[in-house]
Design a protein around this motif. Structure first.
Motif, short mmCIF file in Angstrom:
data_model
loop_
_atom_site.label_atom_id
_atom_site.label_comp_id
_atom_site.label_asym_id
_atom_site.label_seq_id
_atom_site.Cartn_x
_atom_site.Cartn_y
_atom_site.Cartn_z
N ARG A 1 0.67 -1.09 -0.08
CA ARG A 1 0.33 -0.15 -0.36
C ARG A 1 0.75 0.97 0.08
N ALA A 2 1.79 1.27 0.70
CA ALA A 2 2.94 1.87 0.67
C ALA A 2 3.35 2.87 -0.48
N ILE A 3 3.83 1.42 -1.29
CA ILE A 3 4.81 2.09 -2.59
C ILE A 3 3.03 2.28 -3.24
N ALA A 4 2.03 1.55 -3.59
CA ALA A 4 1.35 2.57 -4.15
C ALA A 4 0.44 4.06 -3.74
N SER A 5 1.11 4.20 -2.52
CA SER A 5 0.62 5.86 -2.33
C SER A 5 1.62 6.56 -2.30
N PHE A 6 2.91 5.98 -2.80
CA PHE A 6 4.35 6.59 -2.88
C PHE A 6 3.84 7.16 -4.61
N LYS A 7 3.81 5.91 -5.24
CA LYS A 7 3.67 5.95 -6.95
C LYS A 7 2.93 6.91 -6.85
N LYS A 8 1.08 7.54 -6.57
CA LYS A 8 0.68 8.22 -7.24
C LYS A 8 1.66 9.87 -6.32
N ALA A 9 2.04 10.16 -5.25
CA ALA A 9 2.61 10.99 -4.85
C ALA A 9 3.68 11.37 -6.17
N ALA A 10 4.47 10.72 -6.91
CA ALA A 10 5.34 10.77 -8.12
C ALA A 10 4.67 11.41 -8.61
N HIS B 1 11.16 6.88 -0.78
CA HIS B 1 10.34 6.18 -0.02
C HIS B 1 9.89 5.01 -1.03
N LEU B 2 9.74 5.04 -2.00
CA LEU B 2 9.55 4.14 -2.85
C LEU B 2 10.77 2.93 -2.95
N GLY B 3 11.98 3.65 -2.56
CA GLY B 3 13.40 3.02 -2.46
C GLY B 3 13.26 2.45 -2.06
N ILE B 4 13.07 2.59 -0.33
CA ILE B 4 13.12 2.23 1.14
C ILE B 4 12.63 0.96 1.09
N CYS B 5 10.74 1.46 0.65
CA CYS B 5 9.99 -0.24 0.61
C CYS B 5 10.44 -1.21 -0.19
N TYR B 6 11.08 -1.04 -1.48
CA TYR B 6 11.44 -1.64 -2.15
C TYR B 6 13.13 -2.38 -1.48
N LEU B 7 13.24 -1.58 -0.67
CA LEU B 7 14.84 -2.36 -0.05
C LEU B 7 13.98 -3.52 1.41
N GLN C 1 14.24 -2.78 -8.18
CA GLN C 1 13.60 -1.56 -8.13
C GLN C 1 14.16 -0.43 -7.36
N ALA C 2 14.33 -1.24 -6.63
CA ALA C 2 14.97 -0.44 -5.28
C ALA C 2 16.12 1.00 -5.67
N LYS C 3 16.96 0.24 -6.51
CA LYS C 3 18.07 1.49 -7.44
C LYS C 3 17.26 1.99 -8.46
N ASN C 4 16.09 1.56 -8.80
CA ASN C 4 15.82 2.95 -9.72
C ASN C 4 15.19 3.30 -9.02
N ALA C 5 14.37 3.38 -8.05
CA ALA C 5 13.62 4.53 -7.72
C ALA C 5 14.33 5.47 -7.09
N PHE C 6 16.19 5.10 -6.40
CA PHE C 6 16.35 5.96 -5.62
C PHE C 6 17.51 7.10 -6.75
N ARG C 7 17.58 6.61 -8.08
CA ARG C 7 18.05 7.16 -8.98
C ARG C 7 17.13 8.07 -9.39
N GLN C 8 15.91 8.29 -9.78
CA GLN C 8 15.19 8.59 -10.18
C GLN C 8 15.05 10.22 -9.28
N ALA C 9 14.62 9.35 -7.72
CA ALA C 9 14.98 10.91 -6.66
C ALA C 9 16.33 11.40 -6.58
N ILE C 10 17.39 10.99 -7.38
CA ILE C 10 18.44 11.87 -7.57
C ILE C 10 18.76 12.25 -8.74
N LYS C 11 18.13 12.36 -9.93
CA LYS C 11 17.82 12.14 -11.27
C LYS C 11 16.81 13.70 -11.05
N ILE C 12 15.88 13.99 -10.05
CA ILE C 12 15.03 15.26 -9.68
C ILE C 12 16.03 15.71 -8.69
N ASN C 13 16.83 15.58 -7.27
CA ASN C 13 17.37 16.54 -7.11
C ASN C 13 19.68 15.48 -6.75
#
Length: 308
Positions: free
Chosen positions: A167-176, A188-194, A201-213
């Protein structure tokens, strides 16, 4: 941290004509501006003037002056929901959680359709560890505005705390989806995948966060921990270095680098960064990690002086 708890400055100004108009709600950096709050009732211009003055004070960095102005606006017009709302944001900016929550609650009472107030109230309750009430208010915010990105984000934090990873993953995806410039949902998607051991999936999520910031310290660090767990030490070291470059006072980055240097048998380098990590942990009163780092430093010393 729950939004509006990212420690970003409050931004925005009210643009209001004497004949009516709209108020631009203040939102955390990275999250898109919320729909304007329409003034459908007669306005008290004196209250609006104080509200504007408070927002100008916020932009000038004078939070206490802003609080006083918002309070005067509320004294004149207790039903001016944006005054309560911005007062809550101002209180939260200086770390006063309970007054912030009270202000957000009063904003919801003044305007029961005010979705961002429900979302911030939920965030305040979450930080106060009132998880069930936080969930209820966040669900209400999403009912009022299904595209309110930081409501989905705060709900994701609730579900993450409950270890309801799917559920957390679904919510963070909507937030994104609804707040495309915010890196936190991806982090936080990355943390959930971890937590689910889904490392790719965690690596991809962290990379997306880094791409933005690109200076997202924790995202770089967690990416480094994944590389380290996969014995890709050069990649791990590069990630830990980027983490430290983004925040030179982040001890975990130096601790991670120390682990890499130990694996590479570069004991002098390991000792140097671990000592720095220990000193930072000590400065932050993190006793447990001071002890952990001391133990690791002892291991480095023993390895360094083994006969060859």
């Amino acid at each position: 941290m729950p939004l509006s708890f990212f420690k970003y400055p409050i931004i925005g100004l009210i643009n209001l004509s004497l004949l009516g108009g709209s108020i631009l709600l203040l939102t955390p950096k990275g999250f898109s501006a919320e729909p304007a709050w329409l003034l459908t009732q007669s306005i008290n211009q004196a209250a609006v003037d104080w509200l504007n003055q408070g927002l100008q004070s916020i932009q000038a960095g004078r939070v206490q002056d802003a609080i006083a102005s918002f309070q005067k606006a509320i004294q004149i017009d207790p039903k001016l929901a944006p005054a309560h709302y911005n007062l809550g944001l101002a209180y939260r900016q200086i770390g006063q959680l309970k007054p912030a929550a009270d202000s957000f609650y009063r904003a919801t009472q003044a305007d029961p359709q005010f979705a961002p107030a429900f979302a911030n109230l939920g965030g305040a309750l979450l930080e106060g560890n009132n998880v069930q009430q936080a969930n209820d208010y966040l669900q209400r915010a999403i009912e009022l505005d299904p595209k309110l990105g930081f409501a989905h984000y705060n709900l994701g934090l609730v579900q993450q705390q409950q270890q309801n990873w799917e559920r957390a993953i679904a919510s963070f995806k909507k937030a994104a989806e609804y707040s495309k410039n915010a890196p936190e949902p991806y982090y936080h998607l990355g943390i959930c995948y971890l937590q689910q051991s889904k490392l790719d999936q965690a690596k991809n999520a962290f990379r997306q966060a880094i791409k933005i910031n690109p200076k997202y310290t924790e995202a770089h660090y967690n990416l480094g921990t994944i590389w380290f767990s996969q014995n890709k030490f050069q990649e791990a070291l590069a990630a830990f270095r980027k983490s430290a470059e983004a925040n030179s006072n982040y001890p975990n980055a130096y601790y991670g680098a120390g682990l890499v240097f130990m694996q590479q048998k570069k004991y002098a380098e390991a000792a140097q960064v671990l000592q720095y990590a220990r000193d930072l942990y000590h400065a932050q009163n993190n006793v447990q990690w001071v002890q952990n780092t001391e133990k690791l430093l002892q291991q480095v010393q023993n390895l360094n002086y083994q006969p060859r």
